[in-house]
Design an enzyme around this catalytic site. Sequence first.
Site, PDB file in Angstrom:
ATOM      1  N   LYS A 284     -28.430 104.142  56.634  1.00  0.00           N
ATOM      2  CA  LYS A 284     -29.209 103.977  57.508  1.00  0.00           C
ATOM      3  C   LYS A 284     -29.837 105.270  57.940  1.00  0.00           C
ATOM      4  CE  LYS A 284     -29.995 100.706  60.884  1.00  0.00           C
ATOM      5  NZ  LYS A 284     -29.888  99.128  60.594  1.00  0.00           N
TER       6      LYS A 284
ATOM      7  N   GLY B 136     -31.179  86.926  75.233  1.00  0.00           N
ATOM      8  CA  GLY B 136     -32.288  87.689  74.291  1.00  0.00           C
ATOM      9  C   GLY B 136     -33.395  86.847  73.902  1.00  0.00           C
TER      10      GLY B 136
ATOM     11  N   GLY C 254     -35.925  87.508  72.092  1.00  0.00           N
ATOM     12  CA  GLY C 254     -36.718  88.399  71.239  1.00  0.00           C
ATOM     13  C   GLY C 254     -37.003  87.418  69.962  1.00  0.00           C
TER      14      GLY C 254
ATOM     15  N   VAL D 226     -35.324  87.220  67.051  1.00  0.00           N
ATOM     16  CA  VAL D 226     -34.072  86.310  66.545  1.00  0.00           C
ATOM     17  C   VAL D 226     -33.818  85.123  67.325  1.00  0.00           C
ATOM     18  CG1 VAL D 226     -31.838  86.209  65.804  1.00  0.00           C
ATOM     19  CG2 VAL D 226     -33.237  88.373  65.319  1.00  0.00           C
TER      20      VAL D 226
HETATM   21  P1  NAD Z   1     -35.954  91.858  69.855  1.00  0.00           P
HETATM   22  O1  NAD Z   1     -36.256  93.460  70.448  1.00  0.00           O
HETATM   23  O2  NAD Z   1     -37.207  91.341  69.114  1.00  0.00           O
HETATM   24  O3  NAD Z   1     -35.377  91.016  70.923  1.00  0.00           O
HETATM   25  C1  NAD Z   1     -34.127  91.483  71.820  1.00  0.00           C
HETATM   26  C2  NAD Z   1     -34.666  90.747  73.047  1.00  0.00           C
HETATM   27  O4  NAD Z   1     -33.497  91.137  73.946  1.00  0.00           O
HETATM   28  C3  NAD Z   1     -35.728  91.485  73.603  1.00  0.00           C
HETATM   29  O5  NAD Z   1     -36.741  90.441  74.320  1.00  0.00           O
HETATM   30  C4  NAD Z   1     -35.132  92.208  75.123  1.00  0.00           C
HETATM   31  O6  NAD Z   1     -36.034  92.224  76.109  1.00  0.00           O
HETATM   32  C5  NAD Z   1     -33.739  91.410  75.247  1.00  0.00           C
HETATM   33  N1  NAD Z   1     -32.936  91.828  76.011  1.00  0.00           N
HETATM   34  C6  NAD Z   1     -32.634  93.211  76.031  1.00  0.00           C
HETATM   35  N2  NAD Z   1     -31.361  93.292  76.841  1.00  0.00           N
HETATM   36  C7  NAD Z   1     -31.258  92.266  77.317  1.00  0.00           C
HETATM   37  C8  NAD Z   1     -30.186  91.870  78.398  1.00  0.00           C
HETATM   38  N3  NAD Z   1     -29.419  92.640  78.913  1.00  0.00           N
HETATM   39  N4  NAD Z   1     -30.228  90.418  78.576  1.00  0.00           N
HETATM   40  C9  NAD Z   1     -31.134  89.419  78.155  1.00  0.00           C
HETATM   41  N5  NAD Z   1     -32.035  90.033  77.194  1.00  0.00           N
HETATM   42  C10 NAD Z   1     -32.186  91.340  76.812  1.00  0.00           C
HETATM   43  O7  NAD Z   1     -34.715  92.007  68.694  1.00  0.00           O
HETATM   44  P2  NAD Z   1     -34.531  91.270  67.553  1.00  0.00           P
HETATM   45  O8  NAD Z   1     -34.878  91.485  66.322  1.00  0.00           O
HETATM   46  O9  NAD Z   1     -34.492  89.765  68.193  1.00  0.00           O
HETATM   47  O10 NAD Z   1     -32.844  91.440  67.443  1.00  0.00           O
HETATM   48  C11 NAD Z   1     -31.995  91.140  68.521  1.00  0.00           C
HETATM   49  C12 NAD Z   1     -30.623  91.672  68.050  1.00  0.00           C
HETATM   50  O11 NAD Z   1     -30.017  91.160  66.628  1.00  0.00           O
HETATM   51  C13 NAD Z   1     -30.895  93.036  68.165  1.00  0.00           C
HETATM   52  O12 NAD Z   1     -29.315  93.472  68.634  1.00  0.00           O
HETATM   53  C14 NAD Z   1     -30.741  93.482  66.428  1.00  0.00           C
HETATM   54  O13 NAD Z   1     -30.085  94.688  66.321  1.00  0.00           O
HETATM   55  C15 NAD Z   1     -29.821  92.404  65.929  1.00  0.00           C
HETATM   56  N6  NAD Z   1     -30.126  92.049  64.634  1.00  0.00           N
HETATM   57  C16 NAD Z   1     -31.434  91.634  64.311  1.00  0.00           C
HETATM   58  C17 NAD Z   1     -31.897  91.308  62.984  1.00  0.00           C
HETATM   59  C18 NAD Z   1     -33.326  91.075  62.742  1.00  0.00           C
HETATM   60  O14 NAD Z   1     -33.320  90.447  61.540  1.00  0.00           O
HETATM   61  N7  NAD Z   1     -34.289  91.379  63.689  1.00  0.00           N
HETATM   62  C19 NAD Z   1     -30.887  91.446  62.000  1.00  0.00           C
HETATM   63  C20 NAD Z   1     -29.675  91.997  62.412  1.00  0.00           C
HETATM   64  C21 NAD Z   1     -29.145  92.204  63.699  1.00  0.00           C
END
Ligand code: NAD
Length: 355
Positions: free
Chosen positions: A80, A177, A179, A181
């Site tokens: 990383k 969340g 976001g 995913v």
């Molecule tokens: P993202 O930043 O698009 O979405 C995360 C969302 O969570 C945001 O909308 C944020 O406002 C919200 N959030 C933060 N704190 C919160 C809380 N306390 N309560 C409710 N909502 C909250 O990220 P993502 O790409 O959707 O990834 C989501 C998670 O999955 C992260 O932890 C990331 O590390 C993990 N992940 C993502 C991927 C990927 O392919 N994107 C792969 C492996 C792991």
Amino acid sequence: MDVFSEVGRYGHEQVVFCRDEASGLRAIIAIHSTALGPALGGCRMWPYRDEEEALVDVLRLSQGMTYKCAAMGLDFGGGKSVIIGDPRRDKSEALLRAFGRFVQTLNGRYYTAEDVGMTSADLVHMRKESEYVLGLPGASGDPAPATAYGVYCGIRASLAEAFGDDDPKGRRVAIQGAGQVGRHLARRLVEAGAEVAIADIFPEKAERVAQETGARAVPADEIFEVECDVFAPCALGGVIDDDTVGRLTCRIVAGSANNQLKEPRHGDMLHERGILYAPDFVINGGGVINVSMELAPGGYDRERAFERIAGIGDQLRELFALARREGIPTYRAADRLAEERIGRVTRLHRIHAPR
Ligand code: NAD
């Protein structure tokens, strides 16, 4: 901080500090293990308080990648990188290209990709300086749909384990969340007939996903108490802690966030409460499978990548069976399966095979 003992604590092979005065680059590349193959893991840009915080983050994240790649059956090790700085203010073409040059100096020991604070457009700059950059637009691209698909398959496997039936129809899922995913996951689950509640600290994001998918938006501070079968953490890590573990009403915790357990003992607490935990680095491996398929013979093919991601369901079934047989929490079974695979492959290195 004693840097060598901190690095030794996680068992890293190599940590590279990168500095370029002109572009303002301050970055750390951590290679945790190359026992299974070149280290793979995204590059995160974040306004860390200090270098110590950045170092601890990159060490922890790269160790997690070793376990994730091992659990996914990939021929990659764990790495990383982090760039210290505010992605909205400090990013520039020069900085990204300088980082790319440092990646190139490792000559394939480390492949980088997108992570928090990075976009695929940023990778294009890095790629000008290094061939070891994955996830560019036009190749595997945005990992979120792949991650969400893996989580969806993992939820089905978890439903089968907990209820004897993997059909999401009529099951209640609470997603934390909205976001990248969370959005894709909500869509898949609603399409499969589940009742989905979704929350975000930005309520308008949850509302938007609710409108797009047919899920129900709920306030962020209520998501732990929503009556549900599955709680899906898709926001930040560390959400399963002393406080929340007692508030959950679900039978299953299965979501995409990394490092969901604040501490390992919270995995024991879930186990004691009879809540099935789908270990994060197994269920959220869809993204890394997807990006790794860029190096598969014949190059990236979305259909083949998604077929492979569906295997996450089988991996979880195997892991749940091991945990059941041995009477151990599922997070321990996941660590054991990953460590056993690394051990098996590492033992092969005793045999000298000239290339
Ligand atoms: P993202 O930043 O698009 O979405 C995360 C969302 O969570 C945001 O909308 C944020 O406002 C919200 N959030 C933060 N704190 C919160 C809380 N306390 N309560 C409710 N909502 C909250 O990220 P993502 O790409 O959707 O990834 C989501 C998670 O999955 C992260 O932890 C990331 O590390 C993990 N992940 C993502 C991927 C990927 O392919 N994107 C792969 C492996 C792991």
